[in-house]
Design an enzyme around this catalytic site. Structure first.
Site, mmCIF file in Angstrom:
data_model
loop_
_atom_site.group_PDB
_atom_site.id
_atom_site.type_symbol
_atom_site.label_atom_id
_atom_site.label_comp_id
_atom_site.label_asym_id
_atom_site.label_seq_id
_atom_site.Cartn_x
_atom_site.Cartn_y
_atom_site.Cartn_z
ATOM 1 N N ASP A 106 0.862 -1.180 0.000
ATOM 2 C CA ASP A 106 0.000 0.000 0.000
ATOM 3 C C ASP A 106 0.899 1.230 0.000
ATOM 4 O O ASP A 106 1.492 1.572 1.024
ATOM 5 C CB ASP A 106 -0.912 -0.024 1.233
ATOM 6 C CG ASP A 106 -1.740 1.240 1.379
ATOM 7 O OD1 ASP A 106 -1.995 1.908 0.355
ATOM 8 O OD2 ASP A 106 -2.121 1.566 2.520
ATOM 9 N N GLY A 159 1.294 4.901 0.164
ATOM 10 C CA GLY A 159 0.557 6.087 0.569
ATOM 11 C C GLY A 159 1.465 7.283 0.714
ATOM 12 O O GLY A 159 2.686 7.192 0.540
ATOM 13 N N SER A 200 2.022 8.971 3.508
ATOM 14 C CA SER A 200 2.745 8.948 4.782
ATOM 15 C C SER A 200 3.635 7.730 4.921
ATOM 16 O O SER A 200 4.718 7.812 5.496
ATOM 17 C CB SER A 200 1.760 8.974 5.961
ATOM 18 O OG SER A 200 0.974 10.134 5.952
ATOM 19 N N HIS A 201 3.176 6.580 4.426
ATOM 20 C CA HIS A 201 3.916 5.329 4.562
ATOM 21 C C HIS A 201 3.737 4.466 3.322
ATOM 22 O O HIS A 201 2.720 4.557 2.638
ATOM 23 C CB HIS A 201 3.429 4.515 5.776
ATOM 24 C CG HIS A 201 3.608 5.197 7.089
ATOM 25 N ND1 HIS A 201 2.575 5.861 7.724
ATOM 26 C CD2 HIS A 201 4.696 5.334 7.889
ATOM 27 C CE1 HIS A 201 3.018 6.367 8.855
ATOM 28 N NE2 HIS A 201 4.297 6.070 8.983
ATOM 29 N N THR A 253 -7.201 4.397 -4.880
ATOM 30 C CA THR A 253 -7.339 2.941 -4.811
ATOM 31 C C THR A 253 -7.269 2.430 -3.379
ATOM 32 O O THR A 253 -7.802 1.357 -3.074
ATOM 33 C CB THR A 253 -6.260 2.252 -5.661
ATOM 34 O OG1 THR A 253 -4.964 2.765 -5.322
ATOM 35 C CG2 THR A 253 -6.512 2.485 -7.150
ATOM 36 N N ASP A 254 -6.624 3.185 -2.485
ATOM 37 C CA ASP A 254 -6.605 2.778 -1.080
ATOM 38 C C ASP A 254 -8.000 2.858 -0.475
ATOM 39 O O ASP A 254 -8.407 1.977 0.302
ATOM 40 C CB ASP A 254 -5.609 3.627 -0.272
ATOM 41 C CG ASP A 254 -5.857 5.128 -0.392
ATOM 42 O OD1 ASP A 254 -6.590 5.565 -1.311
ATOM 43 O OD2 ASP A 254 -5.302 5.881 0.431
ATOM 44 N N LEU A 255 -8.761 3.884 -0.854
ATOM 45 C CA LEU A 255 -10.124 4.016 -0.335
ATOM 46 C C LEU A 255 -11.033 2.933 -0.901
ATOM 47 O O LEU A 255 -11.937 2.450 -0.206
ATOM 48 C CB LEU A 255 -10.686 5.405 -0.657
ATOM 49 C CG LEU A 255 -9.893 6.607 -0.127
ATOM 50 C CD1 LEU A 255 -10.677 7.899 -0.350
ATOM 51 C CD2 LEU A 255 -9.552 6.437 1.345
ATOM 52 N N ASP A 266 -10.459 6.694 7.518
ATOM 53 C CA ASP A 266 -9.033 6.408 7.361
ATOM 54 C C ASP A 266 -8.235 7.595 7.886
ATOM 55 O O ASP A 266 -8.322 8.706 7.357
ATOM 56 C CB ASP A 266 -8.703 6.155 5.889
ATOM 57 C CG ASP A 266 -7.336 5.508 5.692
ATOM 58 O OD1 ASP A 266 -6.424 5.774 6.504
ATOM 59 O OD2 ASP A 266 -7.172 4.738 4.729
ATOM 60 N N THR A 310 -2.516 10.783 6.060
ATOM 61 C CA THR A 310 -2.138 12.140 5.687
ATOM 62 C C THR A 310 -3.389 13.003 5.554
ATOM 63 O O THR A 310 -3.419 14.158 5.957
ATOM 64 C CB THR A 310 -1.366 12.131 4.358
ATOM 65 O OG1 THR A 310 -0.236 11.269 4.491
ATOM 66 C CG2 THR A 310 -0.908 13.519 3.983
#
Length: 273
Positions: free
Chosen positions: A5, A7, A9-10, A113-115, A134, A137
């Site tokens: 994943d 993102g 922040s990470h 795509t994370d959402l 979520d 950031t």
């Protein structure tokens, strides 16, 4: 299967397994995203961290990536391919028709795509309308109705984004560590910022979930995820926290979609966490 994943922040790495036929995931490690790193640098770092986590080369033969940082997508995909010899599959709109959730056209072109992965994991778990929060950031709220349709998303500044903005945008406010204070009545500057940002975000989450439920027309389930969700773990009468929700969603998606249809390492994604 290796799950990644990417993102703002990470960059979170996990591995998929099964427990009694149920999909389960385990987070391996997190990296700070750095666009200055080369493919070779990422390859060496990922290989070393996988070995330290006890993950052998055989477990890297399949990899599935969600990325909302386009500049890093190909670099990390190629770094994993350099280790495993197999190019990872990058999750994107090509797969949306094969998911248990549906994404309407106005949302489809822009949703991260994370959402989508979060929505899939939550809907598969609850099998009913739900709201996913979520804490990354950005602080995001994704609402899914009882038919699996993603009705919409709300985006607000995330906790770390908020404290950094207060620090850089003012003359005297320090960069405050993130912690959940007991009181909203700050006794010093650090406490005051934590009360306003962290406690304030807690109230925002509760109010936004209630409003999402109102607009969905039901008192539906909610779940909290994201790297900073841990700050609220001590709260009572609060939705459950699932730090692995995004990885779980990717694991479900990887099993559901015909990944062979997509040329691997296609850059995809939108703004997200």
């Amino acid at each position: 299967m290796l799950l990644i994943d990417v993102g703002n922040s990470h960059v979170v790495f996990g591995i998929q397994g099964e427990n009694g036929g149920r999909v389960c995931v385990r987070e391996l490690f997190r990296l700070a995203p750095d666009a200055r790193k080369t493919q070779d640098e990422y390859s060496l770092l990922i290989h070393a961290l996988c070995e330290r986590a006890g993950v052998g080369r055989a477990s890297l033969r399949d990899a599935f990536i969600s990325s909302v940082v386009p500049v890093l997508t190909k670099t990390i995909a190629d770094a994993v391919a350099q280790i495993s010899g197999v190019q990872p599959v990058v999750f994107g709109p090509w797969a949306y028709e094969h998911l248990p959730v549906r994404i309407p056209e106005p949302v489809r072109a822009e949703i991260g795509t994370d959402l989508v992965a979060n929505a899939v994991a939550a809907y598969v778990h609850f099998r009913s309308a739900c709201v996913v929060v979520d804490c990354g950031t950005a602080l995001t709220f994704t609402a899914v109705d009882g038919t699996g349709l993603i009705q919409g998303v709300a985006i607000a500044p995330g906790l770390r984004t908020a404290v950094q903005s207060l620090h850089t945008g003012t003359a005297q406010l320090p960069l405050v560590p993130l912690a959940l204070p007991d009181s909203v009545l700050g006794k010093d500057t650090t406490h005051a910022v934590q009360a306003g940002v962290v406690r304030g975000t807690l109230f925002v989450i509760r109010a936004m979930i209630a409003q999402c439920q109102k607009e969905l027309g039901c008192r539906c389930a909610a779940v909290i995820t994201g790297g900073l969700s841990r700050l609220f773990s001590s709260e009572v009468d609060f939705p459950p926290i699932d730090a692995q929700l995004t990885l779980s969603g990717l694991a479900h998606i990887a099993r559901l979609v015909p990944t062979s249809l997509l040329p691997p390492a296609t850059v995809s994604g939108s703004s997200g966490n």
